[in-house]
Design an enzyme around this catalytic site. Structure first.
Site, PDB file in Angstrom:
ATOM      1  N   ARG A   1      41.662  19.152  30.979  1.00 11.44           N
ATOM      2  CA  ARG A   1      41.646  20.071  32.131  1.00 11.44           C
ATOM      3  C   ARG A   1      42.963  20.834  32.228  1.00 11.44           C
ATOM      4  NH1 ARG A   1      39.871  17.549  37.719  1.00 11.44           N
ATOM      5  NH2 ARG A   1      42.005  16.775  37.707  1.00 11.44           N
TER       6      ARG A   1
ATOM      7  N   LYS B   1      43.475  24.133  37.969  1.00  9.08           N
ATOM      8  CA  LYS B   1      44.253  23.331  38.926  1.00  9.08           C
ATOM      9  C   LYS B   1      45.659  23.916  39.045  1.00  9.08           C
ATOM     10  CE  LYS B   1      44.332  18.489  40.346  1.00  9.08           C
ATOM     11  NZ  LYS B   1      43.284  18.451  41.366  1.00  9.08           N
TER      12      LYS B   1
ATOM     13  N   GLU C   1      33.506  23.772  47.762  1.00 11.69           N
ATOM     14  CA  GLU C   1      34.063  22.414  47.784  1.00 11.69           C
ATOM     15  C   GLU C   1      34.926  22.274  49.020  1.00 11.69           C
ATOM     16  OE1 GLU C   1      36.887  21.365  44.704  1.00 11.69           O
ATOM     17  OE2 GLU C   1      37.401  23.456  44.349  1.00 11.69           O
TER      18      GLU C   1
HETATM   19  C1  LIG Z   1      42.107  17.884  41.817  1.00 15.12           C
HETATM   20  C2  LIG Z   1      41.041  18.540  42.613  1.00 15.12           C
HETATM   21  C3  LIG Z   1      39.777  17.942  42.820  1.00 15.12           C
HETATM   22  C4  LIG Z   1      39.446  16.545  42.377  1.00 15.12           C
HETATM   23  O1  LIG Z   1      39.479  16.353  41.018  1.00 15.12           O
HETATM   24  P1  LIG Z   1      39.542  14.879  40.411  1.00 15.12           P
HETATM   25  O2  LIG Z   1      39.700  15.104  38.963  1.00 15.12           O
HETATM   26  O3  LIG Z   1      38.286  14.197  40.755  1.00 15.12           O
HETATM   27  O4  LIG Z   1      40.720  14.217  41.053  1.00 15.12           O
HETATM   28  C5  LIG Z   1      38.810  18.670  43.501  1.00 15.12           C
HETATM   29  N1  LIG Z   1      39.076  19.896  43.985  1.00 15.12           N
HETATM   30  C6  LIG Z   1      40.278  20.489  43.832  1.00 15.12           C
HETATM   31  C7  LIG Z   1      40.490  21.840  44.397  1.00 15.12           C
HETATM   32  C8  LIG Z   1      41.296  19.831  43.138  1.00 15.12           C
HETATM   33  O5  LIG Z   1      42.488  20.421  43.001  1.00 15.12           O
END
Ligand SMILES: *Cc1c(COP(=O)(O)O)cnc(C)c1O
Length: 341
Positions: free
Chosen positions: A82, A185, A221
């Site tokens: 990722r 991210k 989300e």
């Molecule tokens: C990090 C994150 C998540 C969760 O991801 P995981 O890999 O399950 O920890 C979900 N949404 C956003 C916006 C994030 O930054």
């Protein structure tokens, strides 16, 4: 190994200093050796692209002290992949998976005395950070990068046991555009979310929920977690180009399949919230945060998902299964676990 003076049972999700962090620099087109540092500070150029143009990416994962005494980390290769995807998204240097995993292993072992004991429910949180450190004044990607990883012990998300939270749909702000950086991210998405997050907290909600920015019709989300709903034996989660692909969500989908549920990944219109038997927010921090209700302040709708205010049976089963895999209590059938030694 001297035990640090930490009240494990009352750890917040915050920063506590530990012994070491690890660093790796990208210069002249190549990654250097992994370095160990005991400084909590970094020294970077004032024209670094991370400061001016947001060339910044991060990851988050956890390591656990398990009942068998071993240290386990969850799906490190997925975090590596990722971060590579994010690096491609904002034109940063990509770190190869092997090197990323080696940095994770090293930073955990160097700070082994900060891994909370199993009984406390706390864990060691690992924060990889990738930043453009090379100077640019015109808008261009940097020529130099730093990948740094620090760790901090964090408390259990559910202090009083696995329980529901209430959420609110915020329409005044978007965290990401359909063709923007929502699927990466990057810190910029979080900067864009701060006002919405404050609005949710000021109104007594656990977190804000976003609809798709274009039509404001579908669930995207919530703050830092993906969404899933359960109905008719199905695990349903949004499909959208502006959602961060959560590794927890991906794992829960596999567990749902293993448990005999069907998995649907498709747009979820807001009104469909009224039809879910259970729903949850999912991410590394909480694994699953079961949803009590979701309010939409603009149209006055309140979607009460948990009628008795308790987590539902399917969410509880998913939660316990994933936690048990992470702690080495249930078999690791999908090769998700790295034992750190
Ligand atoms: C990090 C994150 C998540 C969760 O991801 P995981 O890999 O399950 O920890 C979900 N949404 C956003 C916006 C994030 O930054």
């Amino acid at each position: 190994m001297q035990q640090p003076n930490i009240d494990w049972a009352n750890l917040p999700f915050g920063y506590l200093p530990t012994d070491y962090n690890v660093r790796c620099y990208y210069r002249n087109g190549a990654w250097g050796e992994i370095e160990t540092s005991s400084s909590e500070f970094i020294n970077i150029h004032m024209a670094a692209t991370c400061l001016h143009y947001g060339q910044e990416a991060f990851e988050g994962l956890k390591a656990y002290r398990c009942p068998d005494g071993k240290i386990r980390a969850f799906r490190i290769e997925e975090n590596a992949a990722r971060m590579q995807h994010t690096a491609q998204g904002i034109l940063m240097a990509e770190m190869p998976t092997d090197k990323f995993c080696e940095m994770v292993r090293r930073v955990i072992l160097l700070n082994e005395r900060f891994i909370p004991p199993y009984e406390t429910g706390a864990a060691l949180y690992i924060r990889p950070l990738l930043i453009g450190t090379g100077p640019q004044v015109g808008v261009r990607p940097a020529n130099e990068y730093l990948l740094l990883m620090f760790v901090t012990p964090v408390g259990p998300y559910f202090k009083g046991g696995f329980s529901t939270n209430n959420y609110v749909i915020v329409r005044e702000y978007d965290r990401a555009a359909p063709l923007g950086t929502g699927r990466f991210k990057v810190g910029g998405n979080y900067a864009a979310s701060l006002r919405a997050n404050k609005l949710a907290h000021d109104n007594g909600y656990a977190c804000e929920f976003y609809l798709d920015a274009k039509e404001k019709k579908y669930i995207d989300e919530c703050g830092a977690a993906n969404f899933f709903g359960i109905k008719d034996g199905k695990y349903i989660t949004p499909k959208s180009s502006s959602i961060l692909p959560s590794i927890t969500n991906k794992s829960l989908q596999q567990i749902a399949l293993d448990l005999g549920l069907q998995v649907e990944c498709r747009p979820i219109p807001e009104e469909e919230l009224a039809t879910f038997e259970e729903a949850g927010a999912c991410g590394t921090a909480a694994v699953i945060s079961p949803i009590g209700k979701i309010d939409d302040l603009e149209n006055g709708n309140s979607y009460v998902i948990s009628k008795d205010g308790k987590p539902g049976p399917v969410s509880t089963k998913l939660y316990n299964t994933l936690r048990n895999i992470q702690y080495g209590i249930e078999p690791d059938r999908h090769g998700w676990i790295t034992i750190i030694e």
